[in-house]
Structure formats: C-alpha cells, structure tokens
Enzyme design. Structure first.
Site, mmCIF file in Angstrom:
data_model
loop_
_atom_site.group_PDB
_atom_site.id
_atom_site.type_symbol
_atom_site.label_atom_id
_atom_site.label_comp_id
_atom_site.label_asym_id
_atom_site.label_seq_id
_atom_site.Cartn_x
_atom_site.Cartn_y
_atom_site.Cartn_z
ATOM 1 N N THR B 23 29.572 11.350 2.437
ATOM 2 C CA THR B 23 30.128 10.043 2.775
ATOM 3 C C THR B 23 31.541 10.236 3.321
ATOM 4 O OG1 THR B 23 30.292 7.748 2.056
ATOM 5 C CG2 THR B 23 31.153 9.385 0.527
ATOM 6 N N CYS B 29 37.793 2.980 -1.687
ATOM 7 C CA CYS B 29 36.426 3.026 -2.216
ATOM 8 C C CYS B 29 36.258 4.257 -3.112
ATOM 9 C CB CYS B 29 35.400 3.127 -1.088
ATOM 10 S SG CYS B 29 35.404 1.730 0.048
ATOM 11 N N HIS B 46 28.605 5.084 -2.673
ATOM 12 C CA HIS B 46 29.918 4.802 -2.078
ATOM 13 C C HIS B 46 30.135 3.294 -2.238
ATOM 14 C CE1 HIS B 46 32.605 5.067 1.833
ATOM 15 N NE2 HIS B 46 33.038 4.114 1.024
#
Lengths: 286, 162
Positions: B23, B29, B46
């Site tokens: 990711t 995040c 994620h």
C-alpha cells in the site's frame, strides 16, 4: 547563491505560458459576481478545451444515459470546479504533471496533490469564520504549489539532506531548507510565476503564504488559511509531493479562521476523498 | 503470483509465498499488518479514519475505510484465507499515523488512528509486536508473503524493515 537566484529567475521567465483562455477562466472564477454563462463563453472560444470538457462529461464515471453534446450542458453538469481542473490540466499540465526528482516525486504526484488540496480548501472554506467564496478557495488550492515545478529543477540530491536536517532540528522545515540552499523557496517562486501568469491577486496570497498564513494581508487570511488547511489535509491523506510531504508546520491559530471539531474534520475528509476520487477517475477515463 | 495493491479503505490477505501485499503513501492513515506464522498467511488493511459513526453510508459502502468496521473484516478475511480461525497466535504490525509538524491533537487524525487500531487489536486479543507510527513522514508498505517482512519506504528516507 546570487547566481542560483538569477538562474531561477530565468527559469521562471521561461516557464510554460498559461493559455489566454485558462487565464481568463481563472480570473472569472476568482470574481465574486460571475455566473455560469461567463465560463461557458470562454470555453466556447477554445476548441481543444471544449472537446476535452465534452469527453470528460461523457466518461463512464458520470454514467449518462444520453451523451451530452453541447458545451452549455456540459459546463452546467460538471460545474465550475471540474471545468477549472480540466482547463488548468490542459494548459499547465506540462508544469503541474511532470516528475519532481528534486522532491523524489513521480510524474502526476504534484497534480494529484494540487487537486486534493483544491477540494480540501473548498471544504475548509465552507467552515471559514470569515466571509469566503468556496470556489475561489478551490482554485487557489489547485494553484498553491505552482512554484514546485520550477524550483524542482534546482534541487539536486537535496531530499535526504533536507529530511535529515529537519529530523535533527537543524532546519525548521522544508521551506527554510529550500531557502537556505537556493535563496528562494517554492512559495516565492510560485508568487513570481503567479504574477507572470497574471493570476488574480487572491491567488497570489495563497501561493505566497500557504505555509505561513499569518503573514498574508488581513483581507486575504480567510482564503489563505483555507488553502493552508487544504494543503495539510492533502499531505495527511497521502497525496504529498515526495520528500517534503508533512515537513511543514500546522499554523497554531488555524482554528481562529476555520471552525472544525473532530467529527466535522473526519466528515470533511470523507467528503474530500469522494470528490477527489471522482475527479481523478473522470479525468483518467475520458 | 498475484500481488495485492491496497488503496485507501481496502483490505486483503494472501498465503501465496510468491506474492506481495503493498500500500502506498499512508500519511495519517494506518496499515495494520496481520501475520499468522503457522500458515504463513499475511493480511493488511489501509484505513483512513478511526470511527465509522461519522458516516454510516460510507461505513456500509467501504467498511475498510474505518478502524472499527475494517479491522474485524480483515480478521475475518485472514481466517478465511489461512483456514485458521484461532487468531490468538497471530501477530500484528502497525505502520503510519503521521502528522504535519506542530500538529495539535484536534487535527491529529494519525494519532487518533493509532489509538483506535491498538484498542481494537487489544479487544480481539491480537498483540502488536512492532510498529513504525507517528512522526512527520508518509510511508509506503510492502510485505512479501513468503518472508512476512514488513518493508517501509519513504522519499528522502530510503527503506527499512520492522
């Protein structure tokens, strides 16, 4: 350092020219009392832009049952923000979509950062404590980092040095690092370019002070704080421009200008993500 | 080999030793990485925000967007892919949750995300054994399923493992 400054000034003078139609569109969108007819009139005069707007509105993202064939309906359907994105991407794409090796950023990273910051600045503007046109905040967010495309060419092998200097506390932030190395930072370079492109004055404020909003003239502060918050939110969402991402401070007094509590901030992030994803998809899918 | 590239709000698991889960650019995040050593299964989510109650519609459309609705689904997916529903021996690694400099709590979504992830994992009895969280840099995470190594990279900082 004076030699480098001179080279940067020459690079600004050689920067790609903003098309007359994009320039006019940005001026119209920055004025408080414009209407959609003014926007349509400008686009109608530019065949390439007209074709691009029609391709975007008829892309699969919008799922229209009957294709839109007139620019009037296309502009009304897409709205001013999307049309501004398309015009700017068309006219300044070479500068705003290029890879930025000086920041270790890929091609397209700056454009995505600008788009996200535009949508986030607009949402922040809807929470501004002062009077502020949200669509102006969108345009200013879209243009706030125009200096990076130029200053990037002078940042050679500096990313690691800047990042470790900031981590150790030797450098206060990335802006200061740029200034110490080159005698210019990306905000100052952007301001010169904004003047050269004859962008409206409020856009100058956002370009020059989006990292130091308290320094903006009082009348421009609602706008500049909205763009500041939009810029920070773009970096927090992972849409930064490489090595300088998150390497700036949040203005201590942002809450004096933008009224957002935790819940509102989270809802704003969701809203911005949806608008951003739809815009990116539409422009990639035309 | 089929690599899994996860966008914001995505989750997935794999036990293909030739595959990787990746990711990009986490910002504030968080990537929660789950590893089941007994079946060599790796899972990752994620997520962007701590609490799905801010928007019920979004929580239904994309539950992986939030820690509270997404992490339980990642655990379910890990159980399905590994064929091992006993999560007590799984381990977790956390990456992300960054903020800009001088970021006060009210604006610090990253900090709230870190706390939410830890709380949910604790409630599920899964222990975080390593983390690279907070700070002022955006991380990209790659986990080759075959080795289970969590590889982090960031422009200007190079690459490292946790």
């Amino acid at each position: 350092m004076e030699q480098t400054r001179e080279k940067i000034r020459k690079a600004i003078a050689r920067a790609p020219v903003l098309s007359v139609h994009a320039q006019r569109l940005l001026q119209i969108c920055a004025s408080r009392d414009h209407d959609v007819e003014d926007v349509i009139e400008v686009i109608r005069c530019d065949a390439t832009l007209t074709a691009r707007v029609l391709r975007v509105v008829n892309s699969s993202v919008y799922g229209l049952l009957t294709p839109i064939t007139t620019i009037e309906r296309a502009v009304t359907y897409l709205g001013e923000r999307m049309v501004t994105c398309i015009a700017l991407g068309e006219s300044a794409g070479r500068l705003m979509k290029k890879p930025l090796p000086g920041y270790e950023a890929k091609g397209g990273d700056l454009w995505k950062h600008d788009l996200y910051a535009g949508f986030a600045a607009r949402q922040a503007a809807l929470h501004a404590r002062g009077e502020l046109d949200a669509d102006l905040a969108f345009t200013a967010g879209l243009l706030h980092d125009i200096g990076k495309g130029i200053i990037n060419d002078f940042l050679v092998d500096s990313a690691e040095r800047f990042v470790s200097g900031i981590a150790s506390g030797e450098l206060p932030d990335y802006l200061d690092a740029e200034r110490q190395l080159l005698g210019y930072d990306h905000c100052e370079v952007g301001l010169e370019l904004a003047r050269q492109w004859r962008l409206p004055t409020p856009i100058h404020w956002a370009v020059a002070w989006h990292h130091t909003p308290a320094r903006a003239p009082e009348e421009g502060r609602p706008l500049v704080y909205a763009v500041h918050v939009g810029d920070v939110l773009a970096m927090m969402a992972g849409y930064g421009t490489g090595s300088d991402s998150l390497q700036y401070g949040l203005a201590k007094d942002w809450k004096d200008h933008i009224a957002l509590d935790d819940g509102e901030l989270d809802r704003l992030v969701l809203e911005v993500n949806e608008e951003f994803n739809q815009a990116v998809e539409a422009m990639n899918d035309e | 080999m089929s690599d899994l590239i996860l966008g914001i709000g995505d989750f997935g698991a794999s036990r293909d030793p030739a595959a990787s889960i990746k990711t990009y650019a986490l910002g504030s995040c968080i990537a929660v990485v789950l590893l089941d050593p007994s079946t060599r299964t790796v899972g990752m989510i994620h997520f962007a925000l701590p609490d799905s109650s801010v928007n019920g519609r979004k929580a239904q459309d994309k539950p992986g967007y939030f820690a509270d609705s997404g992490i339980p689904l990642l655990i379910r997916e890990m159980s399905r892919v590994s064929g091992n529903g006993n999560s007590s021996r799984w381990v977790a690694k956390l990456v992300g949750g960054a903020a800009v400099m001088k970021c006060e709590d009210n604006f610090n979504i990253g900090k709230r995300n870190i706390m939410a992830a830890k709380k949910i994992l604790w409630e599920k009895g899964i222990k975080p054994v390593a983390e690279d969280v907070g700070g002022n840099y955006s991380r990209t995470v790659t986990v080759p399923v075959g080795t289970g190594e969590v590889i982090i990279s960031c422009p200007g900082r190079g690459q490292w493992k946790i």
